[in-house]
Write an enzyme that holds these catalytic residues in place. Sequence first.
Site, PDB file in Angstrom:
ATOM      1  N   GLU A   1       2.675   5.029  -4.000  1.00 12.13           N
ATOM      2  CA  GLU A   1       2.622   5.982  -5.128  1.00 12.13           C
ATOM      3  C   GLU A   1       3.930   6.752  -5.365  1.00 12.13           C
ATOM      4  O   GLU A   1       4.189   7.087  -6.531  1.00 12.13           O
ATOM      5  CB  GLU A   1       1.476   6.973  -4.916  1.00 12.13           C
ATOM      6  CG  GLU A   1       0.098   6.353  -4.982  1.00 12.13           C
ATOM      7  CD  GLU A   1      -0.265   5.569  -3.732  1.00 12.13           C
ATOM      8  OE1 GLU A   1      -1.073   4.634  -3.829  1.00 12.13           O
ATOM      9  OE2 GLU A   1       0.280   5.876  -2.652  1.00 12.13           O
TER      10      GLU A   1
ATOM     11  N   ASP B   1      -9.015   3.749  -2.090  1.00  8.90           N
ATOM     12  CA  ASP B   1      -9.859   4.128  -0.961  1.00  8.90           C
ATOM     13  C   ASP B   1     -11.198   4.697  -1.407  1.00  8.90           C
ATOM     14  O   ASP B   1     -11.449   5.912  -1.358  1.00  8.90           O
ATOM     15  CB  ASP B   1      -9.123   5.127  -0.084  1.00  8.90           C
ATOM     16  CG  ASP B   1      -7.866   4.529   0.535  1.00  8.90           C
ATOM     17  OD1 ASP B   1      -7.728   3.288   0.521  1.00  8.90           O
ATOM     18  OD2 ASP B   1      -7.016   5.293   1.019  1.00  8.90           O
TER      19      ASP B   1
ATOM     20  N   ASP C   1       0.851  -1.178   0.000  1.00  6.71           N
ATOM     21  CA  ASP C   1       0.000   0.000   0.000  1.00  6.71           C
ATOM     22  C   ASP C   1       0.896   1.240   0.000  1.00  6.71           C
ATOM     23  O   ASP C   1       2.119   1.143   0.160  1.00  6.71           O
ATOM     24  CB  ASP C   1      -0.880  -0.028   1.253  1.00  6.71           C
ATOM     25  CG  ASP C   1      -2.081   0.915   1.178  1.00  6.71           C
ATOM     26  OD1 ASP C   1      -2.285   1.541   0.117  1.00  6.71           O
ATOM     27  OD2 ASP C   1      -2.807   1.010   2.181  1.00  6.71           O
TER      28      ASP C   1
END
Length: 930
Positions: free
Chosen positions: A525, A598, A522
């Site tokens: 990015e 999300d 997770d």
Amino acid sequence: MKSIVVLHHLLCLFLLFSHLKSVSSWKKEEFRNCDQTPFCKRARSRKPQHCKLIATDVVVDNGDLTAKLITPNNFQQNLDENSSEIASKPLILSLSVYQNGILRLKIDEDPSQNPPKKRFEVPDVVLPEFESKKLWLQRHTKEVINGDSADSFVVYLFDGYEAVLRSDPFEVFVREQGSGNRVLSFNSHGLFDFEQLRVKKEGDNWEERFRSHTDSRPYGPQSISFDMSFYGADFVYGIPEHATTLSLKPTNGPGVEQSEPYRLFNLDVFEYITDSPFGLYGSIPFMLSHGKSHGTSGFFWLNAAEMQIDVLAPGWDAESSISLPSDQKRIDTLWMSEAGIIDSFFFIGPKPKDVAKQYASVTGTSAMPQLFATGYHQCRWNYRDEEDVKNVDSKFDEHDIPYDVLWLDIEHTNGKRYFTWDKVLFPNPEEMQKDLASRGRKMVTIVDPHIKRDEGYHIHKEASKNGYYVKDATGKDYDGWCWPGSSSYIDMVNPEIRSWWADKFAYTEYSGSTPSLYIWNDMNEPSVFNGPEVTMPRDALHYGNIEHRELHNAYGYYFHMATSDGLLKREGGKDRPFVLSRAFFPGTQRYGTVWTGDNTAEWEQLRVSVPMILTLGITGITFSGADVGGFFGNPDTELLVRWYQVAAYLPFFRGHAHHDTKRREPWLFGDRNTELMREAIRVRYTLLPYFYTLFREANVSGVPVVRPLWMEFPNDEATFNNDEAFMVGNALLVQGIYTENAKDASVYLPGDETWYDLRSGTVYKGGKTQKVEASGAIPVFQRSGTIIPRKDRFRRSTVQMENDPYTLVIALDSSGEAEGELYIDDGKSYDFKNGAYIHRRFLFSNGKLTSVNLATSASVGPMFLSDCTIERIILLGQTSKPKSARIEPANRVTEVELGPIQTRVGVRPSVLTIRKPNVKVSEDWSIQLL
């Protein structure tokens, strides 16, 4: 000194609290728009015919068509030395042709002009074997186009197609031989611009500021932009990730109200809004077009810098004097990137699956997942402790709901230090995993790229000592803020560092891990709570003096790659890894799974999850899904049930929720709703043989598991803009329900064939919209002419289904024929690459069902054997009423009678069924109706 430490911790708490508060809504002001992004604003301001470059010195060299792009003297003399509007130094162009209709266009700075540094070319995305498919050009032909003053150069591309390099004005396009109809064209409107790197001189001010952050931009503006046109196109698709419709709406030009381009810049965007061109967690700069006149084509730009893409509305160029073919429908687009080079690929199609295969030949097909990964996953931020894990696991069994994987989020660690366990909450992690494994289940733990800056943490100590962190603009280890507080980020661009990271997944390194533990990446990015736009500064430095701006969108890809390699190393290369990643880039499909991030517990988020996943599939990433029920917020019960019903047919099937939400395991909403969610999950398990066969098809060809309707019905215009329904493979059509209190649904059934309701067997005519009852389940139909394999016995997990018999559901077309496939292997290892698998084709014609071997070669290692049999064969659309069937070569007769279409309580026997043929799935046989 003590006061500084206290302030340091206070700042950490403030930033973490601010991030947790901010997840209550998407804050638009935290992110740049095009007007706040100088390279985007400059590119959009340019008018057609801006580009004055011409192609010179055109030759065939080393199998490529090469040229120099120069500014003619009559334009050059009007430029000052600092002009960035038109390249003042030559650019180098090459055109390469590859098998099966692929053209590669590269444009870069001329190394003989001694640029300040080499521009970044994205490594490890294009398959190494792709270069072996190059068709070495031997010659070109010359042609004068539209009365040009200079020759154009034409090379053979593929059967019926050729590529053209036009010299003056500079343009590259693909056209059909004979008709001359164009397919794709580059710079037809003259919007190409290439800002070359420069050495900073006294007085130069290249800094860019956004909010409180300053980007030093040491090499000045270095953006690239160009126009790209798709001919014969009714719609364009692709370029994920955006929470929007499947077909891309115009973003600039007449009639466009909100004029923001589609942004590709990987960001941690919580509770994102729908129907927006704003970029989310991943970026794939690959666009497809589809239309009735040409079919499908595609364009892929391999570039990892921030990108903005406009889809231009018809009439955007009304004031231009450019003459383009007027008899060809087309869609024009504008591509803009902050940095990098042009390394682009033209895919000529012309069929939808052709483009999928062409793209896959460049970036790779999807990894073959382990069988367990295709089942249902249960996740939450966070299951509190070992007792909570045990209770959730037992409740699935108590309520007869199958599942395969239980997930742990960040709270399972010791203070957000990855590869560790909280010794109070999870004192016996190995025993916990072994207990789950005893029932065939797995566990997934989270491992993120931010490393807690703690001298007592072994990962940090090693990374710091060895120089393995990304550096800031001054050359120091970059220090940002994320879940652990002060954190640094592993520099995954360096292959040596990726190898070091992969070693951390060894059992000796990751204490408490077992063979049934898999990984979730997770925040990759990368997410930086105190960084510009919640990410890393663009002038941060990576291995090889590469600025972060040049590779930003690929950072998560390299992290995913290293983690996947770690699980591969852990098992000695024997077993297939499972790694879920939030960030993605072209090539991600080779390393694992992604999800849409999300989302929120809203009906519109359920609806948009379908086009988001379809878009990922057509751009190469077939193993994807959305958090069932929405990550943020508390779904009402009806929404949660409908979400399970839709998600059961999507490739990655996981329930997940934020820690502030109410618990939402499927048994918490009353008996009737538990029954509906149980049934949705059971339907998924029943269809796993079909899904697994489709995953193998994706692994071989690149064709996605779930598909837009137009991929299967490319000539049916009613499908081109339909993104509420989707195909699972070529056989199932699924229509989601996206509104509350829906009792029925209007479903468009494409084509001329008939369709069979999957629950009742009711026949519907294709080519029209049908009103279908939908109160208890969503409408799902089997296409006539197909055969679907199922496993109908209910088990706790995929492992316990391994030896269960199969059911075949045959849906006959108007000719009384059907066909389908079944792929089986051990569901775990790579032995299938050596031929250890079963692959059968089932053909039904003239009242006879035949099983044919499709395995291409004999196993070079251990063979895969199966004693599984087929216990039921369901016949839909069989007009005659046979009483028996003969099985060959056994020369045995078995009964044909009415049976239930599904093995659910209360389903009446209503469909023709061959009972207990008991033929082995691994053998050749035939069954003739008598």
